[in-house]
Design a protein around this motif. Sequence first.
Motif, PDB file in Angstrom:
ATOM      1  N   MET A  36       0.785  -1.182  -0.146  1.00 42.69           N
ATOM      2  CA  MET A  36       0.012  -0.151   0.020  1.00 42.69           C
ATOM      3  C   MET A  36       0.926   1.340  -0.154  1.00 42.69           C
ATOM      4  SD  MET A  36      -3.087  -1.085   2.662  1.00 42.69           S
ATOM      5  CE  MET A  36      -4.301  -2.139   2.319  1.00 42.69           C
ATOM      6  N   ASN A  37       1.863   1.162   0.862  1.00 48.09           N
ATOM      7  CA  ASN A  37       2.841   2.509   0.933  1.00 48.09           C
ATOM      8  C   ASN A  37       3.534   2.684  -0.375  1.00 48.09           C
ATOM      9  OD1 ASN A  37       3.541   4.369   2.828  1.00 48.09           O
ATOM     10  ND2 ASN A  37       5.578   3.957   2.629  1.00 48.09           N
ATOM     11  N   VAL A  38       3.954   1.543  -0.993  1.00 47.34           N
ATOM     12  CA  VAL A  38       4.575   1.668  -2.177  1.00 47.34           C
ATOM     13  C   VAL A  38       3.581   2.267  -3.440  1.00 47.34           C
ATOM     14  CG1 VAL A  38       5.728   0.384  -4.226  1.00 47.34           C
ATOM     15  CG2 VAL A  38       6.439   0.010  -1.718  1.00 47.34           C
ATOM     16  N   ALA A  39       2.485   1.702  -3.308  1.00 49.38           N
ATOM     17  CA  ALA A  39       1.445   1.993  -4.555  1.00 49.38           C
ATOM     18  C   ALA A  39       0.915   3.342  -4.252  1.00 49.38           C
ATOM     19  CB  ALA A  39       0.525   1.054  -4.714  1.00 49.38           C
ATOM     20  N   TRP A  40       0.860   4.090  -2.991  1.00 53.69           N
ATOM     21  CA  TRP A  40       0.122   5.364  -2.496  1.00 53.69           C
ATOM     22  C   TRP A  40       0.508   6.242  -3.899  1.00 53.69           C
ATOM     23  CZ3 TRP A  40       1.068  10.025  -0.807  1.00 53.69           C
ATOM     24  CH2 TRP A  40       0.026  10.767  -0.373  1.00 53.69           C
ATOM     25  N   PRO A  41       1.813   6.618  -4.027  1.00 52.73           N
ATOM     26  CA  PRO A  41       2.142   7.696  -4.814  1.00 52.73           C
ATOM     27  C   PRO A  41       1.179   7.797  -6.152  1.00 52.73           C
ATOM     28  CG  PRO A  41       3.993   7.046  -3.816  1.00 52.73           C
ATOM     29  CD  PRO A  41       2.987   5.839  -3.564  1.00 52.73           C
ATOM     30  N   CYS A  42       0.585   6.670  -6.603  1.00 55.84           N
ATOM     31  CA  CYS A  42      -0.297   6.710  -7.842  1.00 55.84           C
ATOM     32  C   CYS A  42      -1.353   7.665  -7.693  1.00 55.84           C
ATOM     33  CB  CYS A  42      -0.628   5.462  -8.223  1.00 55.84           C
ATOM     34  SG  CYS A  42      -1.974   4.451  -7.311  1.00 55.84           S
ATOM     35  N   ILE A  43      -1.682   7.858  -6.317  1.00 48.11           N
ATOM     36  CA  ILE A  43      -2.822   8.707  -6.016  1.00 48.11           C
ATOM     37  C   ILE A  43      -2.504  10.145  -6.292  1.00 48.11           C
ATOM     38  CG2 ILE A  43      -4.042   9.472  -4.052  1.00 48.11           C
ATOM     39  CD1 ILE A  43      -4.164   6.730  -3.069  1.00 48.11           C
ATOM     40  N   LEU A  44      -1.022  10.572  -6.117  1.00 45.19           N
ATOM     41  CA  LEU A  44      -0.842  11.785  -6.093  1.00 45.19           C
ATOM     42  C   LEU A  44      -1.299  12.751  -7.454  1.00 45.19           C
ATOM     43  CD1 LEU A  44       2.836  11.369  -4.647  1.00 45.19           C
ATOM     44  CD2 LEU A  44       0.732  12.717  -3.664  1.00 45.19           C
ATOM     45  N   PRO A  45      -1.384  12.207  -8.619  1.00 46.00           N
ATOM     46  CA  PRO A  45      -1.761  13.002  -9.771  1.00 46.00           C
ATOM     47  C   PRO A  45      -3.326  13.382  -9.621  1.00 46.00           C
ATOM     48  CG  PRO A  45      -0.671  10.947 -10.569  1.00 46.00           C
ATOM     49  CD  PRO A  45      -0.566  10.928  -9.111  1.00 46.00           C
ATOM     50  N   LYS A  46      -3.878  12.563  -8.920  1.00 47.30           N
ATOM     51  CA  LYS A  46      -5.441  12.731  -8.763  1.00 47.30           C
ATOM     52  C   LYS A  46      -5.445  14.118  -7.387  1.00 47.30           C
ATOM     53  CE  LYS A  46      -8.299   8.942  -9.899  1.00 47.30           C
ATOM     54  NZ  LYS A  46      -9.591   8.081  -9.453  1.00 47.30           N
ATOM     55  N   MET A  47      -4.550  13.982  -6.644  1.00 48.85           N
ATOM     56  CA  MET A  47      -4.367  14.886  -5.547  1.00 48.85           C
ATOM     57  C   MET A  47      -4.035  16.501  -6.037  1.00 48.85           C
ATOM     58  SD  MET A  47      -2.779  12.998  -2.292  1.00 48.85           S
ATOM     59  CE  MET A  47      -2.659  14.503  -1.413  1.00 48.85           C
TER      60      MET A  47
END
Length: 485
Positions: A36-47
Motif C-alpha cells: 500500500m505504501n509503495v503504490a500510494w504515490p499513484c494517488i498523487l496525480p489525482k491530488m
Amino acid sequence: MKIECKNNGEEKGEASTIRQVSVGLVVTSSTLMVGMNVAWPCILPKMQSDPEGIHITEQDISWLVSLSGIVGMFTSLVTGPLMEHMGPRRLLLLILLPVFFLWLLLAFAPNLSLIYVSRVGLSASMYAISTFIPLYVAELSQAEIRGAIASLTIITSCVGMLTTYATAHFLHWKLATALCAAPFLPLFLLTLFVPESPYWLVRKGMKDEARSSLLKLLGPRADVDRALRDIPNVRKDQVSLLGQIKLLKRKEYGKPVGLVLAIFLLRELSGHNTIFFYSVFIFQRAGVGVDAFLCSVLVGCVRLIFSGVSVAIIDRAGRRACFIGTTVTCFLAEMTSGAFLLCDVTGASWVPVVGVLVYVASYGMGQGSIPWILLGELLPIPVRSVGASIIVFLNCLLLFGVNFVFLMAMNILSVGGILCLFSLSNVVLAVISYVWLPETRGRLLKELENICIENAEDLVVPDHAAERGAYKNEGMEDDVMKTRL
C-alpha cells in the motif's frame, strides 16, 4: 503396522503444516502495509488535479515518494536491536495499531504538513516490517515449507499494491487512502494469537516459553524436544549489539551479510521500486497511448499473479535457479522496453507496456521475493538482527537517492534511457548470483548458520528436505543427519 504409523505421521505433518501456514498468513499479512505504501504515490496525480484539495507541487511529489527512503534508513537501524530487545511478536503489535490511524490521518489531513507527518509514520512502519518480518517468518517455519511461507510476504504486499492501484483508479483519492486503513485493526487482533519466535525465546534463555511456542506451531503430537534441539544456542555476548558487530568481522559471518547486501543494492539499482512508485508518471511520460491508471492496475495484477506462481515453485525449483533466471529476464524486458522508447518505433507503443509487464511478472516470480527469503535464511543467527538492519539501512539510502533524482533524470534521459540504464544492474546481479549465491532450499537454519562463501561449488548445497521427510515418520532423522554431517 508400518503403514498405520506412516499415515499417522502424514496426518501429524499435515496438521503441523496447517498450523504454520495459518500463523504465517497472519504474520505476512502485515506486509499489506508495504504494498500500500509503495503504490500510494499513484494517488498523487489525482491530488494534484483536485481543485478543492491541497496544493502539491512536483517537488512535493519527489519528497513524498523519496522520503520513505530517508525514514527507512533510521528505522532499519533501530528495528534490529529493538526486535532483539522486545521480541518480534510484541514489536509487530506495537506497529499495527498506529498504522490504522496513520492511514486515516493521511486521507483527511487538513494541510500539507500533516500529509508529510503521516507519510513519515507510514514509511517508518513499512521499513520496520520489512526489516524483521522475514526473520520472524523464517523462525516460525520448518525448512520444508519455509520458502513458500516466506513468499507469502510478497503475495500480501502485492495484494496491498493492487488494491491501492485499483481504488486510486476508481475512487476519489481521499476514500482510496482511507480504505488502506481497513485491514490493520483486525490484523492487530489476530496477531494477539500468534506465538513468539522460539528462536528469540531460546536466545533469551526462555526454554519453557520456547517449548510452548513450538507446541502452538507444530501441535501437541509433534516431537517438540527434537525441534528445540534444532535451534542453536547463542551466547549472551553474541546477542548484544556490540557482540554482533564484532562477529561481522569474521569471514563466516561477514561474507553472507555482504552477499545479501550486494543482492539488495544491485536489485535497487535495477529500478524496481521506481517502476512501482512512479508507475502512473512513467506511463504518462512514455506516451504509450493507454490510460496510465489502467496500466498501473495491470502492473498490480501481473505482479500478484506471478508472485503466486513463486509461492508454488520456490520450494521445488530452489532459490538460486529462480533468482538467476528471473534476473536475466528482467534485464531483457527493461532493455527491450527502453530501446523501443528511445527509437520511437511507429505503431509499436504497446511494446514498452508489454515489456514492463514482463519485467513485473519476472520480478514477481523470483527477484521480488527471494532476496527477502535470503535475508531470513542466509544471515547467520548470531548476527541476524544487526545484519538485517545494516542491509535495509543501506538499501533505503540507495532507494532514497534513486527515487529522488528519478523525475529529474527522466527529463534528461527520457523514460527509455532510464530503463536501459536500469537494465545494466541486472547483468551484474545475475553474474554475482551465478558465482556466489548458495542454494538454501530445504536446509535448517542451524545448518545454514556457518555457511562460508568461498566459491560457487561450495555454496550450492544439496536438498535434504526429502531425505528428512523419508525418515521423519520412523524417528530416524537424527541418525541421518549425524551420518551426513
